[in-house]
Design a protein around this motif. Structure first.
Motif, PDB file in Angstrom:
ATOM      1  N   ARG A  30      11.042  27.011 -79.509  1.00 13.69           N
ATOM      2  CA  ARG A  30      10.839  26.909 -80.952  1.00 13.69           C
ATOM      3  C   ARG A  30      11.678  25.783 -81.540  1.00 13.69           C
ATOM      4  NH1 ARG A  30       9.398  30.842 -84.307  1.00 13.69           N
ATOM      5  NH2 ARG A  30       9.296  29.091 -85.778  1.00 13.69           N
ATOM      6  N   TYR A  31      12.879  25.620 -81.015  1.00 16.56           N
ATOM      7  CA  TYR A  31      13.784  24.578 -81.486  1.00 16.56           C
ATOM      8  C   TYR A  31      14.386  23.867 -80.287  1.00 16.56           C
ATOM      9  CZ  TYR A  31      13.472  27.439 -85.712  1.00 16.56           C
ATOM     10  OH  TYR A  31      13.014  28.158 -86.787  1.00 16.56           O
ATOM     11  N   TYR A  88      -5.005  20.364 -78.700  1.00 12.90           N
ATOM     12  CA  TYR A  88      -4.454  19.228 -79.437  1.00 12.90           C
ATOM     13  C   TYR A  88      -2.931  19.308 -79.460  1.00 12.90           C
ATOM     14  CZ  TYR A  88      -9.111  19.350 -81.729  1.00 12.90           C
ATOM     15  OH  TYR A  88     -10.465  19.391 -82.011  1.00 12.90           O
ATOM     16  N   TYR A 133      -0.135  17.685 -82.106  1.00 10.89           N
ATOM     17  CA  TYR A 133       0.099  16.968 -83.348  1.00 10.89           C
ATOM     18  C   TYR A 133       1.606  16.802 -83.560  1.00 10.89           C
ATOM     19  CZ  TYR A 133      -4.692  17.498 -85.196  1.00 10.89           C
ATOM     20  OH  TYR A 133      -6.051  17.419 -85.409  1.00 10.89           O
ATOM     21  N   GLN A 154       4.366  16.339 -86.728  1.00 10.12           N
ATOM     22  CA  GLN A 154       4.525  16.436 -88.170  1.00 10.12           C
ATOM     23  C   GLN A 154       5.947  16.030 -88.547  1.00 10.12           C
ATOM     24  OE1 GLN A 154       4.100  20.353 -89.899  1.00 10.12           O
ATOM     25  NE2 GLN A 154       3.679  19.524 -91.930  1.00 10.12           N
ATOM     26  N   GLN A 171       5.496  15.217 -94.377  1.00 15.28           N
ATOM     27  CA  GLN A 171       4.192  14.596 -94.162  1.00 15.28           C
ATOM     28  C   GLN A 171       3.226  15.586 -93.536  1.00 15.28           C
ATOM     29  OE1 GLN A 171       4.492  10.882 -92.050  1.00 15.28           O
ATOM     30  NE2 GLN A 171       6.350  10.265 -93.142  1.00 15.28           N
ATOM     31  N   GLY A 172       1.957  15.196 -93.513  1.00 16.74           N
ATOM     32  CA  GLY A 172       0.966  16.000 -92.831  1.00 16.74           C
ATOM     33  C   GLY A 172       0.985  15.739 -91.340  1.00 16.74           C
ATOM     34  N   PRO A 173       0.461  16.676 -90.552  1.00 17.05           N
ATOM     35  CA  PRO A 173       0.415  16.480 -89.097  1.00 17.05           C
ATOM     36  C   PRO A 173      -0.467  15.294 -88.730  1.00 17.05           C
ATOM     37  CG  PRO A 173       0.020  18.781 -89.668  1.00 17.05           C
ATOM     38  CD  PRO A 173      -0.044  18.000 -90.943  1.00 17.05           C
ATOM     39  N   MET A 224       8.369  18.065 -86.121  1.00 12.42           N
ATOM     40  CA  MET A 224       7.776  19.302 -85.620  1.00 12.42           C
ATOM     41  C   MET A 224       6.593  18.898 -84.747  1.00 12.42           C
ATOM     42  SD  MET A 224       7.654  22.723 -85.816  1.00 12.42           S
ATOM     43  CE  MET A 224       7.948  23.516 -87.413  1.00 12.42           C
ATOM     44  N   LEU A 227       3.319  20.252 -82.974  1.00 10.66           N
ATOM     45  CA  LEU A 227       2.392  21.369 -83.113  1.00 10.66           C
ATOM     46  C   LEU A 227       1.293  21.280 -82.064  1.00 10.66           C
ATOM     47  CD1 LEU A 227       2.017  21.140 -86.984  1.00 10.66           C
ATOM     48  CD2 LEU A 227       3.106  23.024 -85.774  1.00 10.66           C
ATOM     49  N   PHE A 286      -6.778  26.518 -84.198  1.00 10.70           N
ATOM     50  CA  PHE A 286      -5.718  27.511 -84.386  1.00 10.70           C
ATOM     51  C   PHE A 286      -4.411  26.884 -83.912  1.00 10.70           C
ATOM     52  CE2 PHE A 286      -8.298  31.201 -85.383  1.00 10.70           C
ATOM     53  CZ  PHE A 286      -9.546  30.808 -84.933  1.00 10.70           C
ATOM     54  N   PHE A 287      -3.389  26.955 -84.763  1.00 10.62           N
ATOM     55  CA  PHE A 287      -2.128  26.286 -84.481  1.00 10.62           C
ATOM     56  C   PHE A 287      -1.066  27.260 -83.994  1.00 10.62           C
ATOM     57  CE2 PHE A 287      -2.394  21.891 -85.993  1.00 10.62           C
ATOM     58  CZ  PHE A 287      -3.625  21.909 -86.614  1.00 10.62           C
ATOM     59  N   GLY A 288      -0.209  26.754 -83.115  1.00  6.00           N
ATOM     60  CA  GLY A 288       0.980  27.488 -82.736  1.00  6.00           C
ATOM     61  C   GLY A 288       2.068  27.319 -83.786  1.00  6.00           C
ATOM     62  N   GLN A 289       3.215  27.959 -83.547  1.00  4.24           N
ATOM     63  CA  GLN A 289       4.301  27.913 -84.521  1.00  4.24           C
ATOM     64  C   GLN A 289       5.099  26.617 -84.448  1.00  4.24           C
ATOM     65  OE1 GLN A 289       6.629  31.390 -85.338  1.00  4.24           O
ATOM     66  NE2 GLN A 289       5.175  32.720 -84.293  1.00  4.24           N
ATOM     67  N   GLY A 290       4.871  25.832 -83.417  1.00  4.15           N
ATOM     68  CA  GLY A 290       5.498  24.527 -83.335  1.00  4.15           C
ATOM     69  C   GLY A 290       6.851  24.535 -82.661  1.00  4.15           C
TER      70      GLY A 290
END
Lengths: 114, 115
Positions: free
Chosen positions: A9-10, A33, A35, A37, A41-43, A89, A91, A104-108
Motif C-alpha cells: 500500500r505504501y 492497466y 496508471y 497519479q 492530478q488525474g491518473p 500513487m 493504480l 475496476f481500480f485497486g487501492q493503489g
C-alpha cells in the motif's frame, strides 16, 4: 465482492534504488492497466495488457520502467532506478472484456522517493 | 486525442442541498464517458457511465449525470448532498484505438459538503 489487489500500500525508497509493485486483477479479467497519479492530478495511463500481451505502453518511460504479466493474470510494475519525480500513487485496474465494461481500480500503491 | 475538462478545482455545498460537478468533453466520434470518485489514499470507485441511450444516467450512491451532446457536457449531479459525499471526483472519457482502450481523466474536482 471481488477486488483488484495491490501491494504494498505504501513504499518509501531512496532515489536510484529499484522498486516493484504487484497487482492481482479480478479473476477472469483479461485487460489490466497500470496508471500513475501525481498528487493533485488525474491518473495517467502507463501500460495496458490484454492477457499477457502489451497493447499500449506509449506513455511508459521505458528507460526506467518495466511491466510484465507473464501468465496473463497478476502483474508487476518495476522502476529502476527510482527518481524523485516518480513519487506518486500507482493504480492498477482491470476489466473483464476489452470494450464493454468499466474498469475496476485497486487501492493503489503510494510511492515516496527520498 | 480525446479529452475531458473539469473547470472547477473545488465545489462547496451544504448538506441537503443539490450538487453539480461539471465536466465537458472533446472527442471524435461517439463519446464514452465515466465518473469515478476517490477517497483519501484510496483507489478510484466507479460511479456511472454513458455509452449510449438515455441522456440521464443513474449511478451509485444516488448520483446521476446528464449527457448533453450540444453542449458537450456530462455533469454529475445529486439531489441532496451528504457529508460523506466529500471526496475527489474524476470525469473520464474512453478512447478505443485498435486493440487498446484507455481512460483519459480530467484533473479532478474536490467536493466539500458541510453541515
Amino acid at each position: 465482492e471481488a477486488e483488484v489487489a495491490q501491494s504494498p500500500r505504501y513504499k518509501i525508497t531512496e532515489k536510484s534504488q529499484a522498486v516493484a509493485f504487484w497487482c492481482d486483477p479480478i479473476s477472469g479479467h483479461a485487460t489490466l492497466y497500470w496508471y500513475r497519479q501525481i498528487l493533485g492530478q488525474g491518473p495517467e495511463l502507463l501500460v495496458q495488457f490484454q492477457d499477457e500481451s502489451v497493447v499500449d505502453d506509449s506513455q511508459l518511460p521505458k528507460d526506467r520502467f518495466s511491466a510484465e504479466r507473464l501468465k496473463g493474470v497478476d502483474s508487476t510494475l518495476k522502476i529502476q532506478p527510482a527518481e524523485l519525480g516518480d513519487s506518486a500513487m500507482y493504480l492498477c485496474a482491470s476489466r473483464p472484456t476489452l470494450f464493454n465494461t468499466e474498469a475496476f481500480f485497486g487501492q493503489g500503491t503510494r510511492l515516496t522517493v527520498v | 486525442a480525446q479529452s475531458v475538462a473539469q473547470p472547477e478545482d473545488q465545489v462547496n455545498v451544504a448538506e441537503g442541498n443539490p450538487l453539480t460537478v461539471k465536466c465537458t468533453y472533446s472527442v471524435s466520434g461517439n463519446p464514452y464517458l465515466f465518473w469515478y470518485v476517490q477517497y483519501p489514499n484510496r483507489g478510484l470507485q466507479f460511479l456511472l457511465k454513458y455509452i449510449t441511450g438515455d441522456n440521464l444516467v443513474k449511478g451509485s450512491y444516488g448520483f446521476e449525470a446528464e449527457f448533453n451532446k450540444s453542449q458537450t457536457s456530462f455533469h454529475l449531479k445529486k439531489p441532496s448532498a451528504l457529508v460523506s459525499d466529500s471526496a475527489l471526483y474524476f470525469c473520464a472519457v474512453r478512447e478505443d484505438t485498435g486493440t487498446a482502450s484507455k481512460l483519459t481523466f480530467g484533473t479532478g474536482t474536490r467536493l466539500q459538503v458541510t453541515l
